[in-house]
Design an enzyme around this catalytic site. Structure first.
Site, PDB file in Angstrom:
ATOM      1  N   ASP A 117       0.794  -1.232   0.000  1.00  0.00           N
ATOM      2  CA  ASP A 117       0.000   0.000   0.000  1.00  0.00           C
ATOM      3  C   ASP A 117       0.829   1.286   0.000  1.00  0.00           C
ATOM      4  O   ASP A 117       0.324   2.333   0.416  1.00  0.00           O
ATOM      5  CB  ASP A 117      -0.906   0.002   1.237  1.00  0.00           C
TER       6      ASP A 117
ATOM      7  N   ASP B 159      -6.558  -4.105  -5.643  1.00  0.00           N
ATOM      8  CA  ASP B 159      -6.232  -2.861  -4.926  1.00  0.00           C
ATOM      9  C   ASP B 159      -4.852  -2.326  -5.331  1.00  0.00           C
ATOM     10  O   ASP B 159      -4.604  -1.122  -5.278  1.00  0.00           O
ATOM     11  CB  ASP B 159      -6.196  -3.064  -3.413  1.00  0.00           C
TER      12      ASP B 159
HETATM   13  N1  GLY Z   1      -7.343  -2.964   1.567  1.00  0.00           N
HETATM   14  C1  GLY Z   1      -7.916  -2.020   0.717  1.00  0.00           C
HETATM   15  C2  GLY Z   1      -9.374  -1.970   0.779  1.00  0.00           C
HETATM   16  O1  GLY Z   1      -9.957  -2.428   1.758  1.00  0.00           O
HETATM   17  O2  GLY Z   1      -9.962  -1.443  -0.139  1.00  0.00           O
END
Ligand code: GLY
Length: 368
Positions: A93, A148
């Protein structure tokens, strides 16, 4: 834009500042993920550690738009608290963390020391690349990638461009191609997760953590895809990425009620709740980007821009905006983090807040 929406946008942006000012005054140096019954939640499981940049990002957005030195000082302070995460090898992330925060700081100041932090974060994220499967692995396991991650790939393209690192550019491109091939379906819907054979790199199957079923369509994943593929196109000019972003956007628009806010998963025949509002906020901002990227800015661009405005308009109604909900500490309601794990269900969620503020900021730019 209608005058009603212009008014709503100003009102919501002012309310967002009120809520964030209250949060950082009441809970200094605290980075929340979601609320519990409308109050910022302090304890318990987080599943993964990915949200800190969003609070910083709102502070930078307020600092830039208002010119208020208090926001600027707070933005810098909170951003410095996360700087060491530029070396974090445990999460996928680092785009969420640094694109929303330190990149905004760099854009405002042109400070090369700040840019170096953004570049480092992109380089660290690139280390997650699996050479055989040609994907960036998720935090879950070496054989897993997530849709994601498309939303995080921009910072790798950026680091590659800034440094002229061809290998890093290849990593970002390969990850996008792999996601395009295995996570985006023929109808423009997306899978949350792809699982690979770790020895051979062969793709095995689509699965999910936050959606209803492995073959279903998790709304927030769709939002990450339409925004992330748009960003990949912005960096590369590769038409396949633009077409993919558009197909993902078209699926979202086709499957969502007129108000623009989807359930957590479109395929779930009896959703626990009618809304996953953070997906709508991400989509609003992603569609405003896609409208800019769509060639000749014709009817299709107009459709994306109008749909984004419709979402923002909906999120400014009392059903969503918390300005008429006494005691609610977030900016807007009805987000879902992880329904199955019972985390942040029907709450304000930090990434929702950030992308809503980003969409408001873009619309305020339209107004000049
Ligand atoms: N982990 C990213 C989301 O929950 O969108």
């Amino acid at each position: 834009m209608t005058s009603d929406l212009a008014t709503d946008t100003h009102r919501a942006f002012a309310f967002a500042q009120d809520q964030v000012r209250r949060l950082i005054t009441k809970h200094p140096d605290y980075f929340p993920l979601f609320t519990t019954a409308g109050r910022w939640h302090h304890h318990g499981a987080a599943w993964t550690n990915w949200c800190e940049g969003f609070l910083c990002g709102m502070l930078w957005t307020f600092a830039k738009r208002t010119g208020d030195p208090w926001w600027r000082e707070r933005a810098e302070h909170y951003s410095r608290l996360i700087e060491e995460r530029k070396h974090d090898r445990d999460v996928h992330d680092l785009g969420f963390l640094f694109w929303s925060s330190w990149k905004r700081w760099y854009d405002l100041t042109g400070d090369q020391a700040v840019n170096a932090v953004v570049i480092q974060a992109g380089e660290t994220l690139g280390l997650r690349f699996n050479q055989k499967g040609k994907y960036l692995r998720s935090f879950i396991a070496p054989n897993s990638t997530f849709i994601d991650i498309m939303m995080n790939t921009g910072i790798i393209f950026y680091a590659a461009q800034q440094t002229g690192n061809a290998e890093l550019l290849r990593v970002a491109n390969e990850h996008c191609y792999t996601s395009w091939r295995y996570l985006v379906r023929g109808d423009g819907s997306t899978a949350h997760e792809g699982i690979f054979d770790i020895e051979s790199g062969m793709f095995l199957r689509q699965t999910t953590h936050q959606g209803w079923r492995n073959d279903s369509s998790w709304a927030r994943g769709q939002a990450w895809a339409l925004y992330g593929f748009g960003t990949a196109f912005a960096f590369t000019g590769d038409q396949r990425f633009l077409e993919t972003a558009q197909r993902c956007a078209d699926f979202y628009i086709q499957r969502t009620p007129m108000h623009g806010v989807p359930p957590n998963d479109w395929e779930d025949p009896s959703p626990m709740l009618p809304y996953e509002s953070s997906a709508a906020a991400i989509t609003a901002s992603g569609l405003l980007q896609l409208a800019e990227l769509t060639p000749d800015r014709g009817d299709r661009a107009q459709q994306y821009s109008e749909y984004a405005q419709r979402i923002v308009s909906t999120l400014c109604t009392p059903e969503f905006l918390a300005d008429q909900t006494p005691g609610w500490e977030g900016i807007f309601k009805h987000g879902i983090y992880h329904e199955r794990n019972g985390l942040g269900v029907d709450e304000s969620v930090m990434w929702g807040e950030y992308y809503f503020v980003e969409a408001l900021d873009k619309l305020l730019n339209y107004q000049g």
